[in-house]
Design an enzyme around this catalytic site. Structure first.
Site, PDB file in Angstrom:
ATOM      1  N   LYS A  77       0.851  -1.194   0.000  1.00  0.00           N
ATOM      2  CA  LYS A  77       0.000   0.000   0.000  1.00  0.00           C
ATOM      3  C   LYS A  77       0.883   1.239   0.000  1.00  0.00           C
ATOM      4  CE  LYS A  77      -2.429   1.754   3.633  1.00  0.00           C
ATOM      5  NZ  LYS A  77      -2.280   3.227   3.657  1.00  0.00           N
TER       6      LYS A  77
ATOM      7  N   ASP B  98      -3.363   4.283  -2.005  1.00  0.00           N
ATOM      8  CA  ASP B  98      -4.282   4.792  -0.973  1.00  0.00           C
ATOM      9  C   ASP B  98      -4.223   6.310  -0.929  1.00  0.00           C
ATOM     10  OD1 ASP B  98      -5.835   5.095   1.313  1.00  0.00           O
ATOM     11  OD2 ASP B  98      -4.251   4.453   2.682  1.00  0.00           O
TER      12      ASP B  98
ATOM     13  N   LYS C 244      -7.132   8.225  -1.174  1.00  0.00           N
ATOM     14  CA  LYS C 244      -8.395   8.674  -0.543  1.00  0.00           C
ATOM     15  C   LYS C 244      -8.933   9.952  -1.179  1.00  0.00           C
ATOM     16  CE  LYS C 244      -7.474   6.736   4.108  1.00  0.00           C
ATOM     17  NZ  LYS C 244      -6.068   6.357   4.157  1.00  0.00           N
TER      18      LYS C 244
ATOM     19  N   ASP D  68     -13.314  15.144  -3.626  1.00  0.00           N
ATOM     20  CA  ASP D  68     -13.396  16.485  -4.229  1.00  0.00           C
ATOM     21  C   ASP D  68     -14.674  16.526  -5.057  1.00  0.00           C
ATOM     22  OD1 ASP D  68     -12.718  19.055  -5.335  1.00  0.00           O
ATOM     23  OD2 ASP D  68     -10.598  18.565  -5.079  1.00  0.00           O
TER      24      ASP D  68
ATOM     25  N   THR E 191     -10.561   4.292  10.821  1.00  0.00           N
ATOM     26  CA  THR E 191     -10.521   3.481  12.051  1.00  0.00           C
ATOM     27  C   THR E 191     -10.001   4.287  13.242  1.00  0.00           C
ATOM     28  OG1 THR E 191      -8.438   2.611  11.242  1.00  0.00           O
ATOM     29  CG2 THR E 191     -10.346   1.194  11.006  1.00  0.00           C
TER      30      THR E 191
ATOM     31  N   ARG F  58       2.585  -0.468  10.822  1.00  0.00           N
ATOM     32  CA  ARG F  58       3.635  -0.488  11.840  1.00  0.00           C
ATOM     33  C   ARG F  58       3.952  -1.854  12.446  1.00  0.00           C
ATOM     34  NH1 ARG F  58       0.888   4.698  14.355  1.00  0.00           N
ATOM     35  NH2 ARG F  58      -0.826   3.588  13.326  1.00  0.00           N
TER      36      ARG F  58
END
Ligand code: C5P
Length: 234
Positions: free
Chosen positions: A34, A61, A63, A66, A121, A213
């Protein structure tokens, strides 16, 4: 595409990213990668082409959110990068999601998978009510966004693994659930508020888990990645 582990390469440079990916040179599996805003804005579209050239599948990714016309045109450009999955915010509404699909579809009718972000999340009931003035239960909001995305013809949603089962029951089993907020049972939660282990996410019906992570900051990233694969895919 079947169940897979997507590694969130949240690095700030191509150098750091390739240093990380080089560790997988001898690994038995090439991770699905990603690429998020930080790396994309730092390095530009070339980073997508280079990681693709190295044989990784890519979830880009970015996102998008607009006005429909801008998103249509931006998606037409994104489509040329040959990513496997791209995304936008369902909060951009129906017209924006439909425009995104139009822009993404190539002349030959093919296109990357398009998924929608519902509620991040890192957002919980309290911050959603306080900061966004949305006063419905978060599960209902997520489900409404997912249903709207499915009605627009999108391929799935990014959601918490806690919502994957419900998304499938409302939108159908072929509607993909891509779930971040993954932590090992013995790991740190960090800033994620709603988390699950890879094994629990599998149990919950996630199609793809997105893990950052717990893999990128691990002492042995390949071992951490393989632990995810063993828990989630095998
Ligand atoms: O490091 P960590 O495993 O928390 O990384 C999760 C990744 O998933 C990050 O790249 C984050 O931007 C992304 N993400 C998320 N929640 C969403 C959508 C994307 O955490 N709803």
């Amino acid at each position: 595409m079947g169940k897979d582990v997507i590694v969130a390469c949240d690095f700030s440079s191509a150098e750091a990213t390739f240093e990380f990916l080089d560790r997988f040179a001898e690994a038995e599996r090439k991770p699905f990668v990603k690429i998020g805003m930080e790396l994309y804005y730092a390095e530009g579209p070339g980073i997508v082409r280079e990681i693709k050239r190295r044989g990784h599948k890519i979830f880009l990714d970015l996102k998008l959110h607009d006005i429909p016309n801008t998103v249509r045109k931006a998606m037409a450009v994104v489509s040329k990068l040959d990513a496997d999955i791209v995304n936008l915010h369902a909060a951009g509404t129906r017209a924006m999601m439909e425009a995104a699909l139009e822009g993404l579809t190539r002349e030959d009718g093919t296109r990357p998978l398009l998924i929608a972000v519902t509620q991040l999340t890192s957002t919980d009931q309290e911050s959603m009510e306080r900061d966004l003035l949305i006063e419905k239960p978060i599960a209902e909001v997520v489900m409404h966004y997912a249903k709207t995305a499915a009605e627009c013809g999108l391929d799935g949603v990014v959601c918490s693994p806690l919502e994957a089962g419900k998304v499938h029951s409302v939108c159908g089993n072929s509607f993909l659930t891509v779930t971040p907020g993954i932590r090992f049972a013995d790991g740190d939660k960090g800033d994620q508020k709603r988390v699950m282990t890879p094994a629990a996410a599998k149990e919950a019906g996630s199609d793809y888990i997105v893990v950052g992570r717990p893999i990128t900051k691990a002492e042995d990233p390949v071992a951490a990645y393989m632990r995810c694969v063993n828990e989630f895919v095998d």
